[in-house]
Design an enzyme around this catalytic site. Structure first.
Site, PDB file in Angstrom:
ATOM      1  N   ASP A  31       0.881  -1.177   0.000  1.00 28.48           N
ATOM      2  CA  ASP A  31       0.000   0.000   0.000  1.00 28.48           C
ATOM      3  C   ASP A  31       0.912   1.218   0.000  1.00 28.48           C
ATOM      4  OD1 ASP A  31      -3.257   0.264   0.983  1.00 28.48           O
ATOM      5  OD2 ASP A  31      -2.050   2.099   1.052  1.00 28.48           O
ATOM      6  N   TYR A 133     -14.756   8.382 -10.977  1.00 25.69           N
ATOM      7  CA  TYR A 133     -14.362   7.126 -10.330  1.00 25.69           C
ATOM      8  C   TYR A 133     -14.951   5.921 -11.080  1.00 25.69           C
ATOM      9  CZ  TYR A 133     -14.789   3.545  -6.578  1.00 25.69           C
ATOM     10  OH  TYR A 133     -14.766   2.388  -5.841  1.00 25.69           O
TER      11      TYR A 133
HETATM   12  N1  LIG Z   1     -15.914  -0.381  -0.066  1.00 21.96           N
HETATM   13  C1  LIG Z   1     -16.836  -0.486  -1.009  1.00 21.96           C
HETATM   14  O1  LIG Z   1     -18.052  -0.577  -0.725  1.00 21.96           O
HETATM   15  C2  LIG Z   1     -16.433  -0.539  -2.469  1.00 21.96           C
HETATM   16  C3  LIG Z   1     -17.452  -0.490  -3.447  1.00 21.96           C
HETATM   17  C4  LIG Z   1     -17.063  -0.540  -4.789  1.00 21.96           C
HETATM   18  C5  LIG Z   1     -15.736  -0.696  -5.134  1.00 21.96           C
HETATM   19  N2  LIG Z   1     -14.773  -0.711  -4.171  1.00 21.96           N
HETATM   20  C6  LIG Z   1     -13.372  -0.860  -4.595  1.00 21.96           C
HETATM   21  O2  LIG Z   1     -12.789  -1.890  -3.829  1.00 21.96           O
HETATM   22  C7  LIG Z   1     -11.415  -1.612  -3.563  1.00 21.96           C
HETATM   23  C8  LIG Z   1     -11.183  -1.614  -2.065  1.00 21.96           C
HETATM   24  O3  LIG Z   1     -12.037  -0.641  -1.478  1.00 21.96           O
HETATM   25  P1  LIG Z   1     -11.819  -0.135   0.009  1.00 21.96           P
HETATM   26  O4  LIG Z   1     -13.162   0.255   0.525  1.00 21.96           O
HETATM   27  O5  LIG Z   1     -10.990  -1.112   0.775  1.00 21.96           O
HETATM   28  O6  LIG Z   1     -10.986   1.200  -0.255  1.00 21.96           O
HETATM   29  P2  LIG Z   1      -9.979   1.962   0.752  1.00 21.96           P
HETATM   30  O7  LIG Z   1     -10.006   3.396   0.310  1.00 21.96           O
HETATM   31  O8  LIG Z   1     -10.277   1.637   2.158  1.00 21.96           O
HETATM   32  O9  LIG Z   1      -8.554   1.314   0.396  1.00 21.96           O
HETATM   33  C9  LIG Z   1      -7.851   1.667  -0.759  1.00 21.96           C
HETATM   34  C10 LIG Z   1      -6.368   1.626  -0.463  1.00 21.96           C
HETATM   35  O10 LIG Z   1      -5.669   2.058  -1.642  1.00 21.96           O
HETATM   36  C11 LIG Z   1      -4.533   2.756  -1.210  1.00 21.96           C
HETATM   37  N3  LIG Z   1      -4.029   3.668  -2.245  1.00 21.96           N
HETATM   38  C12 LIG Z   1      -4.576   4.831  -2.685  1.00 21.96           C
HETATM   39  N4  LIG Z   1      -3.786   5.435  -3.576  1.00 21.96           N
HETATM   40  C13 LIG Z   1      -2.697   4.625  -3.732  1.00 21.96           C
HETATM   41  C14 LIG Z   1      -1.520   4.701  -4.510  1.00 21.96           C
HETATM   42  N5  LIG Z   1      -1.276   5.755  -5.317  1.00 21.96           N
HETATM   43  N6  LIG Z   1      -0.613   3.705  -4.435  1.00 21.96           N
HETATM   44  C15 LIG Z   1      -0.838   2.638  -3.609  1.00 21.96           C
HETATM   45  N7  LIG Z   1      -1.924   2.512  -2.831  1.00 21.96           N
HETATM   46  C16 LIG Z   1      -2.851   3.495  -2.892  1.00 21.96           C
HETATM   47  C17 LIG Z   1      -4.984   3.540   0.016  1.00 21.96           C
HETATM   48  O11 LIG Z   1      -3.878   3.912   0.827  1.00 21.96           O
HETATM   49  C18 LIG Z   1      -5.943   2.555   0.681  1.00 21.96           C
HETATM   50  O12 LIG Z   1      -5.299   1.821   1.707  1.00 21.96           O
HETATM   51  C19 LIG Z   1     -11.142  -0.268  -4.244  1.00 21.96           C
HETATM   52  O13 LIG Z   1     -10.658  -0.525  -5.550  1.00 21.96           O
HETATM   53  C20 LIG Z   1     -12.513   0.360  -4.335  1.00 21.96           C
HETATM   54  O14 LIG Z   1     -12.564   1.282  -5.426  1.00 21.96           O
HETATM   55  C21 LIG Z   1     -15.091  -0.620  -2.843  1.00 21.96           C
END
Ligand SMILES: NC(=O)c1ccc[n+]([C@@H]2O[C@H](COP(=O)([O-])OP(=O)(O)OC[C@H]3O[C@@H](n4cnc5c(N)ncnc54)[C@H](O)[C@@H]3O)[C@@H](O)[C@H]2O)c1
Length: 298
Positions: A31, A133
């Protein structure tokens, strides 16, 4: 088999890592920000730095990609979102090609559908993404297909619905931790419209189990909904939350916001066909687990 996990410090990432650890999988996690994951090899990497990404991917068999810049920031800074979520993902895909990875598992979002024309929403529903997004998620689904066709890189796309559970903080803007915060501090929650819009709430523990199955099973080059197929209304979520917390919630009804979507629930036929099951945790049980974690002081 060795698994590389991007987004390891995020909400879903932390849950997936715990499940993979419990299953004794060999993992390397990454991360841009580090969170202690207890005894797991961690490499700090920015998705925008190809060399850093490549170091994580090298030597792995499967890549789990859960890193992203979130939706709200994409409204403010669409270009930044495109860089991290499109270019950053292409860095992972190029590294996966370079190192001969078997499969990349990508976390897409059901919101790429845009306006719901047919509920339940299946994977062939027309897509008209309404945020930068969601455009990026849609673009990556196509890039994955094209990389498979051009270079033979295999993939699996999970389209997430509304995931909730431990490690999702109220600051994330997720509905359920916000309901928790409002009910425990004010005893009330603001609902837009009459609260009868249904959504598909998926407990994160179930999501993590599907990642384990996706790693173990030879399911590839598919886009599949990761939802329960059961809708719950927003009003119902507030009421059940109140029951779990022992609070009688006061619901304040506000005018419907412009652009608010109606019912949005996954058609889980394809998930069931490919995996033999769907996420099963009942809302009451998932909320109890989630609130116990939130009460425990995170
Ligand atoms: N939580 C939901 O309900 C949901 C719904 C639809 C899609 N998603 C997708 O599922 C995945 C996980 O979601 P989440 O809720 O755990 O998101 P989150 O925001 O909690 O985690 C995303 C992680 O990506 C890391 N990150 C951001 N920019 C970065 C970079 N430049 N380099 C490396 N790491 C980076 C962040 O530090 C974070 O830890 C994501 O792709 C999100 O778009 C989540």
């Amino acid at each position: 088999m060795k698994i590389a996990v991007f987004g390891a410090s995020g909400f879903v990432g932390r849950n997936v890592i715990e499940t993979l650890k419990e299953a004794n999988m060999e993992i390397i996690v990454s991360d841009i920000k580090e969170v202690k994951n207890g005894g797991v090899d961690f490499i700090k990497a920015d998705l925008l730095n190809y060399n850093e990404v490549s170091k994580v991917v090298k030597g792995s068999d499967i890549v789990v990609h859960l890193a992203a810049s979130p939706l709200p920031i994409s409204i403010e800074k669409p270009k930044l979102n495109a860089r991290i979520n499109i270019e950053g993902t292409l860095n992972i895909m190029d590294a996966a090609r370079e190192h001969g990875i078997d499969k990349i598992i990508f976390s897409s979002a059901s919101s790429l559908v845009g306006d719901v024309k047919n509920n339940l929403v299946d994977e062939r529903h027309p897509c008209s993404p309404k945020t930068p997004y969601a455009v990026a998620k849609y673009a990556i689904e196509h890039y994955l297909r094209v990389y498979q066709e051009l270079y033979g890189l295999d993939y699996l796309v999970f389209r997430f619905f509304n995931i909730y559970g431990q490690y999702q903080y109220p600051e994330s803007g997720g509905l359920i931790p916000m309901v928790y915060r409002k009910l425990t501090t004010e005893g009330s929650f603001n609902v837009f419209g009459d609260g009868s819009q249904t959504r598909d709430f998926v407990y994160v523990g179930d999501v993590a189990k599907f990642y384990l199955k996706a790693i173990k099973k030879d399911i590839k080059n598919e886009v599949v909904n990761l939802g329960t197929g059961k809708g719950a209304t927003i009003k119902e979520v507030v009421k059940v939350s109140g029951e779990v917390l022992g609070i009688e919630p006061k619901i304040n009804y506000l005018p419907l916001r412009a652009g608010e979507i109606g019912n949005f629930v996954a058609d889980t036929g394809k998930l069931k066909k490919l995996f033999g099951s769907v996420p099963e945790t009942e809302l009451w049980d998932g909320l109890r687990e989630t609130f116990e974690w939130l009460i425990g002081g995170k």
